[in-house]
Motif scaffolding. Structure first.
Motif, PDB file in Angstrom:
ATOM      1  N   ALA A  79       0.834  -1.193   0.000  1.00  0.00           N
ATOM      2  CA  ALA A  79       0.000   0.000   0.000  1.00  0.00           C
ATOM      3  C   ALA A  79       0.871   1.247   0.000  1.00  0.00           C
ATOM      4  CB  ALA A  79      -0.915   0.005   1.215  1.00  0.00           C
ATOM      5  N   SER A  80       0.448   2.242  -0.752  1.00  0.00           N
ATOM      6  CA  SER A  80       1.156   3.525  -0.767  1.00  0.00           C
ATOM      7  C   SER A  80       0.149   4.641  -0.975  1.00  0.00           C
ATOM      8  CB  SER A  80       2.204   3.545  -1.881  1.00  0.00           C
ATOM      9  OG  SER A  80       1.596   3.363  -3.143  1.00  0.00           O
ATOM     10  N   GLY A  81       0.575   5.852  -0.638  1.00  0.00           N
ATOM     11  CA  GLY A  81      -0.286   7.015  -0.839  1.00  0.00           C
ATOM     12  C   GLY A  81      -1.231   7.295   0.302  1.00  0.00           C
ATOM     13  N   TYR A  82      -1.088   6.565   1.379  1.00  0.00           N
ATOM     14  CA  TYR A  82      -1.957   6.761   2.541  1.00  0.00           C
ATOM     15  C   TYR A  82      -1.214   7.601   3.573  1.00  0.00           C
ATOM     16  CZ  TYR A  82      -4.066   5.686   7.009  1.00  0.00           C
ATOM     17  OH  TYR A  82      -4.607   5.790   8.250  1.00  0.00           O
ATOM     18  N   THR A  83      -1.911   8.590   4.176  1.00  0.00           N
ATOM     19  CA  THR A  83      -1.223   9.525   5.058  1.00  0.00           C
ATOM     20  C   THR A  83      -1.619   9.421   6.523  1.00  0.00           C
ATOM     21  OG1 THR A  83      -2.881  11.209   4.564  1.00  0.00           O
ATOM     22  CG2 THR A  83      -0.891  11.188   3.203  1.00  0.00           C
ATOM     23  N   GLY A  84      -2.393   8.418   6.905  1.00  0.00           N
ATOM     24  CA  GLY A  84      -2.712   8.232   8.318  1.00  0.00           C
ATOM     25  C   GLY A  84      -4.147   8.573   8.654  1.00  0.00           C
ATOM     26  N   GLY A  85      -4.508   8.407   9.937  1.00  0.00           N
ATOM     27  CA  GLY A  85      -5.871   8.632  10.372  1.00  0.00           C
ATOM     28  C   GLY A  85      -6.615   7.322  10.521  1.00  0.00           C
ATOM     29  N   SER A  86      -7.923   7.406  10.660  1.00  0.00           N
ATOM     30  CA  SER A  86      -8.733   6.199  10.805  1.00  0.00           C
ATOM     31  C   SER A  86      -8.880   5.507   9.457  1.00  0.00           C
ATOM     32  CB  SER A  86     -10.118   6.551  11.342  1.00  0.00           C
ATOM     33  OG  SER A  86     -10.026   7.126  12.617  1.00  0.00           O
ATOM     34  N   TYR A  87      -8.891   4.185   9.481  1.00  0.00           N
ATOM     35  CA  TYR A  87      -9.009   3.431   8.232  1.00  0.00           C
ATOM     36  C   TYR A  87      -9.345   1.981   8.523  1.00  0.00           C
ATOM     37  CZ  TYR A  87      -4.401   1.606   9.464  1.00  0.00           C
ATOM     38  OH  TYR A  87      -3.358   0.996  10.120  1.00  0.00           O
ATOM     39  N   CYS A  88      -9.729   1.287   7.468  1.00  0.00           N
ATOM     40  CA  CYS A  88      -9.796  -0.171   7.443  1.00  0.00           C
ATOM     41  C   CYS A  88      -8.985  -0.635   6.235  1.00  0.00           C
ATOM     42  CB  CYS A  88     -11.222  -0.683   7.257  1.00  0.00           C
ATOM     43  SG  CYS A  88     -12.300  -0.508   8.681  1.00  0.00           S
ATOM     44  N   ILE A 128      -8.658  -5.391   8.926  1.00  0.00           N
ATOM     45  CA  ILE A 128      -8.030  -4.818  10.118  1.00  0.00           C
ATOM     46  C   ILE A 128      -8.399  -3.354  10.197  1.00  0.00           C
ATOM     47  CG2 ILE A 128      -5.844  -4.210  11.226  1.00  0.00           C
ATOM     48  CD1 ILE A 128      -4.536  -6.540   9.963  1.00  0.00           C
ATOM     49  N   GLY A 129      -8.767  -2.894  11.383  1.00  0.00           N
ATOM     50  CA  GLY A 129      -9.022  -1.485  11.597  1.00  0.00           C
ATOM     51  C   GLY A 129      -7.758  -0.766  12.024  1.00  0.00           C
ATOM     52  N   SER A 130      -7.814   0.568  12.039  1.00  0.00           N
ATOM     53  CA  SER A 130      -6.644   1.351  12.416  1.00  0.00           C
ATOM     54  C   SER A 130      -6.264   1.128  13.874  1.00  0.00           C
ATOM     55  CB  SER A 130      -6.896   2.839  12.148  1.00  0.00           C
ATOM     56  OG  SER A 130      -8.108   3.254  12.754  1.00  0.00           O
ATOM     57  N   ASP A 131      -7.208   0.633  14.681  1.00  0.00           N
ATOM     58  CA  ASP A 131      -6.908   0.338  16.083  1.00  0.00           C
ATOM     59  C   ASP A 131      -6.334  -1.063  16.265  1.00  0.00           C
ATOM     60  OD1 ASP A 131     -10.310  -0.514  17.226  1.00  0.00           O
ATOM     61  OD2 ASP A 131      -9.100  -1.220  15.544  1.00  0.00           O
ATOM     62  N   ARG A 152      -0.658  -7.142   9.296  1.00  0.00           N
ATOM     63  CA  ARG A 152      -0.089  -6.003   8.577  1.00  0.00           C
ATOM     64  C   ARG A 152       1.291  -5.681   9.137  1.00  0.00           C
ATOM     65  NH1 ARG A 152      -3.860  -1.213  11.273  1.00  0.00           N
ATOM     66  NH2 ARG A 152      -3.072  -1.493  13.396  1.00  0.00           N
ATOM     67  N   ASP A 153       2.103  -5.125   8.300  1.00  0.00           N
ATOM     68  CA  ASP A 153       3.409  -4.610   8.700  1.00  0.00           C
ATOM     69  C   ASP A 153       3.366  -3.114   8.417  1.00  0.00           C
ATOM     70  OD1 ASP A 153       6.049  -3.713   8.801  1.00  0.00           O
ATOM     71  OD2 ASP A 153       6.823  -5.681   8.253  1.00  0.00           O
ATOM     72  N   ASP A 180     -11.314   6.222   6.117  1.00  0.00           N
ATOM     73  CA  ASP A 180     -12.247   6.995   6.927  1.00  0.00           C
ATOM     74  C   ASP A 180     -12.554   6.162   8.160  1.00  0.00           C
ATOM     75  OD1 ASP A 180     -15.147   9.017   5.989  1.00  0.00           O
ATOM     76  OD2 ASP A 180     -13.980   8.917   7.834  1.00  0.00           O
ATOM     77  N   THR A 181     -13.294   6.755   9.091  1.00  0.00           N
ATOM     78  CA  THR A 181     -13.704   5.978  10.254  1.00  0.00           C
ATOM     79  C   THR A 181     -14.453   4.743   9.762  1.00  0.00           C
ATOM     80  OG1 THR A 181     -13.903   7.984  11.564  1.00  0.00           O
ATOM     81  CG2 THR A 181     -15.016   6.009  12.387  1.00  0.00           C
TER      82      THR A 181
END
Length: 128
Positions: free
Chosen positions: A24-33, A51-54, A71-72, A100-101
């Motif tokens: 994966a690339s181009g993702y900058t953080g925050g909530s996600y699945c 997997i959720g961001s938590d 995930r790594d 997103d959330t």
């Protein structure tokens, strides 16, 4: 621009194992699945695992006890370890991300959302 690239698919006999990877690339953080879906037919895509961001994980019932998602974060890679594969596991597997959330179980149940980003897919074929 989020980019998801799958690898690791192929053909295996029933009872065998495969490990799918998703860079994966181009993702900058925050909530996600992030997770995996399987195209069953031209009109049906089903959730496999997410997997959720938590760090919470969900594996759908059909794959429980056989598939493991991980995930790594350092490498930006998502994995799906598939053991004891069955012929009915055959299909095109897609890596996906919802930036997103997101609740993994709901995201899987709805086969992704209209805002979900998708990889190009990779074929897994299990022969009996």
């Amino acid at each position: 621009q989020v980019r998801l690239v799958e690898s690791g698919g192929g053909s295996v006999q029933a009872g065998g194992s495969l490990r799918l990877s998703c860079a994966a690339s181009g993702y900058t953080g925050g909530s996600y699945c992030v997770g995996w879906f399987r195209q069953v037919s031209w009109s049906l895509r089903e959730g496999v695992a997410a997997i959720g961001s938590d760090g919470s994980t969900t594996v759908e019932d059909a794959f429980q006890g056989r598939f493991t998602i991980s995930r790594d974060n350092a490498e930006g890679t998502l994995y799906l370890q598939m053991n004891n594969l069955k012929p009915e596991d055959t299909g095109m597997y897609f890596c996906a991300a919802e930036l997103d959330t997101c609740r993994p179980s709901r995201w899987l149940m709805w086969s992704g959302f209209s805002t979900t980003h998708w990889g190009q897919g990779i074929q897994v074929t299990v022969s009996s």
